[in-house]
Design a protein around this motif. Structure first.
Motif, mmCIF file in Angstrom:
data_model
loop_
_atom_site.group_PDB
_atom_site.id
_atom_site.type_symbol
_atom_site.label_atom_id
_atom_site.label_comp_id
_atom_site.label_asym_id
_atom_site.label_seq_id
_atom_site.Cartn_x
_atom_site.Cartn_y
_atom_site.Cartn_z
ATOM 1 N N LEU A 176 6.176 12.991 15.049
ATOM 2 C CA LEU A 176 6.429 11.641 14.547
ATOM 3 C C LEU A 176 6.437 10.573 15.638
ATOM 4 O O LEU A 176 6.344 9.383 15.337
ATOM 5 C CB LEU A 176 7.759 11.613 13.789
ATOM 6 C CG LEU A 176 7.881 12.571 12.586
ATOM 7 C CD1 LEU A 176 9.247 12.398 11.922
ATOM 8 C CD2 LEU A 176 6.759 12.354 11.578
ATOM 9 N N ALA A 177 6.535 10.985 16.893
ATOM 10 C CA ALA A 177 6.651 10.040 18.009
ATOM 11 C C ALA A 177 5.553 8.973 18.040
ATOM 12 O O ALA A 177 5.845 7.798 18.300
ATOM 13 C CB ALA A 177 6.696 10.800 19.336
ATOM 14 N N PRO A 178 4.284 9.319 17.753
ATOM 15 C CA PRO A 178 3.225 8.291 17.844
ATOM 16 C C PRO A 178 3.274 7.243 16.738
ATOM 17 O O PRO A 178 2.532 6.261 16.800
ATOM 18 C CB PRO A 178 1.923 9.105 17.729
ATOM 19 C CG PRO A 178 2.303 10.545 17.892
ATOM 20 C CD PRO A 178 3.714 10.658 17.449
ATOM 21 N N LEU A 179 4.121 7.421 15.732
ATOM 22 C CA LEU A 179 4.065 6.569 14.541
ATOM 23 C C LEU A 179 4.953 5.334 14.627
ATOM 24 O O LEU A 179 4.908 4.471 13.757
ATOM 25 C CB LEU A 179 4.415 7.394 13.296
ATOM 26 C CG LEU A 179 3.441 8.544 13.026
ATOM 27 C CD1 LEU A 179 3.933 9.405 11.888
ATOM 28 C CD2 LEU A 179 2.041 8.016 12.729
ATOM 29 N N GLY A 180 5.777 5.263 15.667
ATOM 30 C CA GLY A 180 6.521 4.031 15.918
ATOM 31 C C GLY A 180 7.759 3.844 15.061
ATOM 32 O O GLY A 180 8.195 4.730 14.332
ATOM 33 N N ARG A 181 8.321 2.650 15.145
ATOM 34 C CA ARG A 181 9.627 2.354 14.558
ATOM 35 C C ARG A 181 9.594 2.136 13.056
ATOM 36 O O ARG A 181 10.638 2.110 12.406
ATOM 37 C CB ARG A 181 10.223 1.112 15.237
ATOM 38 C CG ARG A 181 10.568 1.340 16.700
ATOM 39 C CD ARG A 181 11.189 0.091 17.279
ATOM 40 N NE ARG A 181 11.518 0.266 18.683
ATOM 41 C CZ ARG A 181 12.036 -0.687 19.455
ATOM 42 N NH1 ARG A 181 12.275 -1.893 18.926
ATOM 43 N NH2 ARG A 181 12.309 -0.469 20.711
ATOM 44 N N ASP A 182 8.417 1.906 12.495
ATOM 45 C CA ASP A 182 8.334 1.646 11.051
ATOM 46 C C ASP A 182 8.685 2.875 10.218
ATOM 47 O O ASP A 182 9.067 2.764 9.062
ATOM 48 C CB ASP A 182 6.915 1.194 10.676
ATOM 49 C CG ASP A 182 6.633 -0.224 11.134
ATOM 50 O OD1 ASP A 182 7.607 -0.972 11.331
ATOM 51 O OD2 ASP A 182 5.459 -0.580 11.278
ATOM 52 N N LEU A 183 8.528 4.029 10.829
ATOM 53 C CA LEU A 183 8.769 5.277 10.106
ATOM 54 C C LEU A 183 10.247 5.459 9.767
ATOM 55 O O LEU A 183 11.124 5.113 10.553
ATOM 56 C CB LEU A 183 8.285 6.439 10.981
ATOM 57 C CG LEU A 183 8.400 7.835 10.410
ATOM 58 C CD1 LEU A 183 7.136 8.625 10.719
ATOM 59 C CD2 LEU A 183 9.604 8.563 10.987
ATOM 60 N N LYS A 184 10.513 5.987 8.571
ATOM 61 C CA LYS A 184 11.885 6.307 8.169
ATOM 62 C C LYS A 184 11.970 7.773 7.793
ATOM 63 O O LYS A 184 11.005 8.353 7.296
ATOM 64 C CB LYS A 184 12.318 5.438 6.976
ATOM 65 C CG LYS A 184 12.445 3.965 7.307
ATOM 66 C CD LYS A 184 12.934 3.172 6.098
ATOM 67 C CE LYS A 184 13.068 1.695 6.432
ATOM 68 N NZ LYS A 184 13.490 0.901 5.266
ATOM 69 N N TYR A 204 8.832 8.603 5.447
ATOM 70 C CA TYR A 204 8.132 7.463 4.863
ATOM 71 C C TYR A 204 7.497 6.621 5.957
ATOM 72 O O TYR A 204 8.140 6.306 6.959
ATOM 73 C CB TYR A 204 9.118 6.603 4.048
ATOM 74 C CG TYR A 204 8.622 5.205 3.772
ATOM 75 C CD1 TYR A 204 7.579 4.971 2.858
ATOM 76 C CD2 TYR A 204 9.174 4.106 4.435
ATOM 77 C CE1 TYR A 204 7.116 3.688 2.626
ATOM 78 C CE2 TYR A 204 8.717 2.820 4.200
ATOM 79 C CZ TYR A 204 7.686 2.620 3.292
ATOM 80 O OH TYR A 204 7.230 1.352 3.063
ATOM 81 N N LEU A 205 6.231 6.279 5.740
ATOM 82 C CA LEU A 205 5.515 5.426 6.684
ATOM 83 C C LEU A 205 4.780 4.330 5.908
ATOM 84 O O LEU A 205 3.899 4.628 5.092
ATOM 85 C CB LEU A 205 4.489 6.245 7.475
ATOM 86 C CG LEU A 205 3.692 5.486 8.545
ATOM 87 C CD1 LEU A 205 4.606 5.076 9.711
ATOM 88 C CD2 LEU A 205 2.532 6.324 9.057
ATOM 89 N N PRO A 206 5.163 3.050 6.102
ATOM 90 C CA PRO A 206 4.459 1.977 5.392
ATOM 91 C C PRO A 206 3.038 1.814 5.925
ATOM 92 O O PRO A 206 2.745 2.138 7.083
ATOM 93 C CB PRO A 206 5.295 0.740 5.702
ATOM 94 C CG PRO A 206 6.003 1.058 6.984
ATOM 95 C CD PRO A 206 6.213 2.538 6.995
#
Length: 208
Positions: A176-184, A204-206
């Motif tokens: 999940l690290a590459p997906l940034g802060r938007d991920l929940k 969840y990733l918008p």
């Protein structure tokens, strides 16, 4: 065993309860012909597959007319349980393996689900636009995002912006690290008490 569903979803209607109760005999019948659920899992279908799928409904209650694609549905998870729970939404289930799509469509037909259909195709081949993509243990999240980002339209009318909702397990930090802060990320044990859900998450990733 379907009673476990109503413990967590007491609002289920008579029709929904009937449909949930049909799942085990249908999957047992089809599993004897085409192995879509592992032999050890078929006895625990309602916890390992149905309830697991419905954990998505604990982070979002899909609004009427939401269109959802289930990527790599296998025999119909999480798409079919979600289609039962959200009859006013539209579900398109896809998988690259034809015999799994056959089973999913047969289950959909037997349940009388008019809001779901299963198609044999790969995620990259999808041309339709969806509000959400759901998926369960199909591929790493960055890969899923790459496959599906053009099929999920930005914006939306739900409590969460349109995006990808994935069921995942284990140590996800590196993935999940590459997906940034938007991920929940939510622990499923926040919603369901069963030991099976230890180390399992809803991600969840918008999509913008």
């Amino acid at each position: 065993m379907d009673e476990i569903i109503y413990r967590y979803f007491p609002e289920a209607t008579h029709t929904q309860r009937k449909q949930f109760s049909q799942l085990e005999p249908l999957y047992r019948e089809w599993n004897s012909k085409i192995n879509v659920v592992s032999r050890k899992d078929i006895d625990k279908l309602y916890i390992h597959h149905v309830l697991h799928s419905l954990s998505i409904a604990k982070i979002i209650s899909f609004a009427k007319s939401t269109h959802i694609i289930d990527v790599g549905t296998g025999g119909g998870f999480p798409g079919i349980p979600l289609a039962i729970l959200f009859p006013n939404c539209k579900f398109t289930l896809i998988d690259s393996i034809g015999k799994k799509v056959l089973v999913a469509n047969e289950v959909i037909s037997n349940l009388g689900l008019v809001n779901a259909t299963a198609l044999k195709c790969r995620a990259e081949e999808v041309n339709t636009k969806f509000d959400f993509a759901v998926t369960r243990a199909v591929a790493p999240m960055p890969t899923i995002k790459q496959w599906i980002r053009k099929a999920v339209k930005p914006g939306g009318f739900n409590a969460l912006p349109n995006g990808i909702i994935a069921l995942k397990g284990g140590d996800l930090q590196e993935e999940l690290a590459p997906l940034g802060r938007d991920l929940k990320k939510w622990k499923i044990t926040n919603f369901f008490q069963e030991e099976y859900f230890e180390e399992k998450f809803v991600i969840y990733l918008p999509i913008y």
